[in-house]
Design a protein around this motif. Structure first.
Motif, PDB file in Angstrom:
ATOM      1  N   VAL B  78       0.895  -1.460  -0.095  1.00 33.46           N
ATOM      2  CA  VAL B  78      -0.064   0.412  -0.229  1.00 33.46           C
ATOM      3  C   VAL B  78       0.617   1.626   0.406  1.00 33.46           C
ATOM      4  O   VAL B  78       1.327   2.335  -0.844  1.00 33.46           O
ATOM      5  N   ILE B  79       1.887   1.449   0.845  1.00 31.57           N
ATOM      6  CA  ILE B  79       3.290   2.384   1.089  1.00 31.57           C
ATOM      7  C   ILE B  79       3.301   2.533  -0.481  1.00 31.57           C
ATOM      8  O   ILE B  79       3.344   4.079  -0.883  1.00 31.57           O
ATOM      9  N   TYR B  80       3.650   1.314  -1.181  1.00 31.39           N
ATOM     10  CA  TYR B  80       5.078   1.931  -2.015  1.00 31.39           C
ATOM     11  C   TYR B  80       3.521   2.042  -3.257  1.00 31.39           C
ATOM     12  O   TYR B  80       4.417   3.091  -3.848  1.00 31.39           O
ATOM     13  N   PHE B  81       1.832   1.581  -3.517  1.00 32.39           N
ATOM     14  CA  PHE B  81       2.107   2.380  -4.648  1.00 32.39           C
ATOM     15  C   PHE B  81       1.344   3.614  -3.510  1.00 32.39           C
ATOM     16  O   PHE B  81       1.034   4.491  -4.668  1.00 32.39           O
ATOM     17  N   VAL B  82       1.121   4.169  -2.697  1.00 26.36           N
ATOM     18  CA  VAL B  82       0.719   5.611  -2.624  1.00 26.36           C
ATOM     19  C   VAL B  82       1.286   6.678  -2.400  1.00 26.36           C
ATOM     20  O   VAL B  82       1.252   7.732  -2.678  1.00 26.36           O
ATOM     21  N   LEU B 189       5.975  -5.486  -4.408  1.00 24.50           N
ATOM     22  CA  LEU B 189       6.442  -7.013  -4.218  1.00 24.50           C
ATOM     23  C   LEU B 189       7.668  -6.562  -3.392  1.00 24.50           C
ATOM     24  O   LEU B 189       7.703  -7.277  -1.576  1.00 24.50           O
ATOM     25  N   SER B 190       8.584  -5.454  -4.052  1.00 22.88           N
ATOM     26  CA  SER B 190      10.005  -5.984  -3.335  1.00 22.88           C
ATOM     27  C   SER B 190       9.619  -5.097  -1.840  1.00 22.88           C
ATOM     28  O   SER B 190       9.595  -5.166  -0.430  1.00 22.88           O
ATOM     29  N   GLY B 194      10.602  -5.518   1.968  1.00 20.29           N
ATOM     30  CA  GLY B 194      11.669  -5.324   3.079  1.00 20.29           C
ATOM     31  C   GLY B 194      10.510  -5.066   4.433  1.00 20.29           C
ATOM     32  O   GLY B 194      11.250  -4.658   5.400  1.00 20.29           O
ATOM     33  N   THR B 195       9.294  -4.029   3.878  1.00 20.45           N
ATOM     34  CA  THR B 195       8.647  -4.186   5.212  1.00 20.45           C
ATOM     35  C   THR B 195       7.733  -4.578   6.465  1.00 20.45           C
ATOM     36  O   THR B 195       8.365  -4.116   6.609  1.00 20.45           O
TER      37      THR B 195
END
Lengths: 444, 286
Positions: B78-82, B189-190, B194-195
């Motif tokens: 979610v953080i990645y896309f946002v 995904l990466s 990581g998170t």
């Protein structure tokens, strides 16, 4: 070039706006001030005592707001209970049979030093307070003490442990609490009492002003008594891993560990010491052990000793006063607790509340001994005071170097023990005249 | 001598967990050249995940880790896309600010919900004695789980199709895209993995020490030191970096006051950057 000029102008405009904003905010302060004063002026009217021959006015500030709110509220509750008790008995009885009723004037200091100075000046001048009681905390009290001295008002301080205030040549300020320099020295006395052969002490403590001052004083005291300080090490307030310190403790093989800082670090330290099965006979920590939540540690808490200004079960009685050759004054501890719980919906009094009541009691006894409300006579009575109350022993330093510093009162030391049902209970183990149980030594 | 042995052992046990925490940071850097400043707050969330599941649902903390891992993975995606996807090709400062903003949001919300009061996962498995050293079993379990998770990550990156995709994107994103690798999904995904590693490390730390919602910051700083020590972008190097840091934390206090530990750690950090910027175990080649 144009762009540079534009940005410079923009910056100037911003600064100008900021300056206007600051300027505009200033006039807003006085109305708030007036409002506080208004409510405060009304306050004494609500609690005006029944007509009596003489009424004295006692002034103080309370941290009704700000970060000292919680302990200050306890302190003021204690003071109010004292006033109600005195007035219900018809006032403070003087030698000639006349009685003096008590009235309070108090304001909200917002836990703010500047407000304290302003308000104590007001108490001493406009409100014509006969006597003053300190606000809560060493910092605020230091500010109030200067004012009380300046206007020649006797002030009893409570909730203020720092030694410094009493070493500035003040003559009218008297401390109810055990000063910070003797916070842990009783633990050294207790250790000496339970095991004369114990010689090695490790001090591991939080790197904060309060803890460092307390531990430094305890170290000097211990060395003066012939103890070897085998480890003296501070830790950061945020420390959560005490492993390196515990390994050092294990390596230095002390008979006793003393130190700590506040609740969180103290309880973590205790837990990790227990996990590592460190074999040490005596473990005394600042601040954390007297807190009821310390019992959450379960078996790790058993045997841990901690200093407290006062505990409900501290058994100071007229008998223990007689045994130590002191005069007894005021209610018994259990009477204080009962009266407090009755007045404040069953809330258990903290040591801050007991300290507030004790400050009133000290003033009451001094007025009684002086036989008048004359400041010079009361000052003389305070200088000569040497008595035992439910709060403990009260006596003041009368030397020029540290006038008013509390010399009689000592911390009570609690130890977590298991009762017959196997539940964890706090027992007072030191000083012996207030003890409710024998010290468990060595700790399990 | 016993003292040194105990200290080294303590440090090693902690070092594995530090390594795990740093691995999440270094993986994200390795794959997408993003320094994830929300790493610390996510470690804190991992701590609170285990704490809440253990305290309010009575779940075994190690079982709770499974849920924390899933949560960490999804949160990362979610953080990645946002916050990250749109600025991934922008200069480093943009991704740095984007992840910093995420960090502030998580910390702000976390402080509002949980307050800054300390919490504690009150769970003990007793202690074992090895010679002169007594070690709480929770530390041993945390170390073993960290090794297992690292091994799992290694196998995943080496043996699975998506793992190979991740390595391909890390090596050369344009080439991987030309070969038909769905790079955006792989980057997401990466970031999620990581998170997830950060959250897992937080969960394990919560079984060892008390913590607050702000506690992750300390481990984030350690992760930076470890990342540089092991080579940024080299997940396995991170594990060794963690061990080195853990042992240093064990040994330094035996010779000097423990307050010197962070000073020496960051002196080491600067020295490595000056002398061997690719880290002791080699960084990702860009």
């Amino acid at each position: 070039m144009k762009r540079t000029i534009f940005w410079s102008l923009f910056l100037v405009l911003l600064l100008a706006l900021a300056a206007c904003g600051g300027g505009a905010a200033e006039p807003a302060a006085p109305p708030a001030d007036t409002q506080t004063s208004d409510t405060a002026v009304e306050q004494p009217a609500d609690t005006s005592p029944p007509a009596a021959a003489e009424t004295i006015v006692i002034g103080f500030t309370a941290s009704q707001t700000g970060n000292q709110n919680v302990p200050s509220t306890g302190q003021v509750n204690g003071l109010n209970l004292w006033k109600d008790t005195v007035n219900a008995a018809g006032g403070i009885e003087l030698a000639d049979g006349s009685k003096v009723m008590v009235d309070f004037v108090s304001y909200d200091d917002e836990s703010n030093t500047d407000r304290v100075q302003e308000l104590y000046t007001r108490l001493a001048t406009e409100d014509e307070a006969n006597f003053l009681i300190s606000p809560y905390s060493s910092g605020l009290t230091a500010a109030a003490a200067v004012i009380s001295e300046q206007y020649g008002k006797v002030m009893i301080t409570t909730g203020a442990a720092s030694d410094d205030t009493y070493k500035q040549g003040l003559t009218l300020v008297y401390q109810a609490y055990t000063p910070a320099s003797r916070y842990l020295t009783g633990a050294v006395d207790l250790l000496e009492n339970v095991d004369a052969s114990a010689k090695n002490v490790a001090f591991v403590y939080e790197n904060s002003k309060f803890s460092t001052d307390v531990v430094e004083a305890a170290r000097q005291y211990a060395e003066g008594k012939g103890y070897n300080v085998v480890l003296m090490e501070g830790y950061d307030p945020e420390t959560t891993d005490f492993g390196p310190f515990i390994n050092k403790i294990q390596d230095s093989q002390p008979d006793a560990i003393m130190g700590g800082g506040h609740f969180q670090d103290g309880s973590t330290f205790t837990r990790q010491l227990n996990e590592k099965n460190i074999d040490v006979g005596f473990f005394a920590l600042l601040v954390a052990p007297p807190e009821p939540d310390f019992a959450d540690l379960g078996d790790a808490a058993v045997g841990v000793v901690g200093p407290s200004q006062w505990e409900p079960q501290a058994a100071f009685t007229p008998e223990s006063a007689a045994a130590t050759g002191l005069d007894w004054y005021g209610p018994l501890g259990e009477e204080f607790v009962q009266a407090y719980e009755a007045k404040f919906d069953g809330a258990e009094p903290s040591y801050h509340a007991a300290g507030g009541y004790a400050a009133g009691l000290i003033l009451e006894k001094a007025i009684q001994d002086a036989g008048s409300t004359d400041p010079a006579a009361v000052q003389q009575a305070l200088d000569a005071m040497n008595l035992l109350t439910f709060f403990g022993h009260i006596q003041f330093d009368t030397s020029a170097e540290a006038h008013g510093l509390q010399t009689g009162h000592s911390m009570v030391y609690i130890q977590w023990q298991k009762n017959a049902e196997g539940n964890l209970v706090k027992e007072v183990v030191w000083p012996l005249e207030g003890a409710t149980a024998e010290t468990i030594y060595p700790m399990p | 001598m016993d003292f040194l042995f105990t200290s080294i052992l303590d440090g090693l046990m902690l070092g594995f967990v530090y390594g795990l925490a740093a691995m999440g940071l270094t993986l994200i850097w390795g794959v997408m050249n993003v320094i994830n400043l929300s790493h610390g707050p996510i470690i804190s969330l991992g701590m609170f995940g285990v704490y809440l599941l253990f305290t309010f649902l009575g779940l075994n903390p190690y079982l709770a880790l499974i849920f924390v891992a899933i949560f960490g993975l999804l949160l990362g995606i979610v953080i990645y896309f946002v916050a990250v996807n749109r600025v991934i090709d922008a200069p480093h400062l943009s991704t740095l600010l984007a992840t910093f903003a995420v960090a502030m949001i998580i910390t702000g919300l976390g402080t509002a919900v949980f307050t800054a009061s300390p919490r504690n996962v009150d769970y003990s498995l007793g202690s074992v004695t090895l010679g002169s050293a007594t070690i709480p079993v929770t530390r041993i379990v945390a170390a073993v789980l960290s090794i297992l998770i690292t091994a799992g990550l290694y196998l995943y990156l080496q043996r699975t199709r998506s793992g190979r995709y991740i390595r391909a994107v890390a090596n050369n994103r344009s080439a991987a895209e030309l070969m038909g690798v769905p790079s955006v999904r792989i980057l997401a995904l990466s970031f999620g993995i990581g998170t997830m590693l950060a959250a897992l490390a937080g969960g394990l730390i919560s079984t060892l020490f008390p913590f607050t919602i702000l506690a992750g910051g300390t481990y984030e700083l350690k992760s930076f030191v470890i990342g540089v020590l092991g080579g940024l972008g080299n997940p396995i190097g991170a594990l060794f970096g963690g061990l080195i840091l853990g042992v240093l934390e064990g040994i330094i206090p035996t010779f000097m006051p423990a307050t010197w530990v962070p000073v020496l750690e960051f002196v080491l950090f600067v020295l490595i950057l000056l002398v061997r910027p690719q880290g002791l175990f080699g960084a990702k080649k860009s």
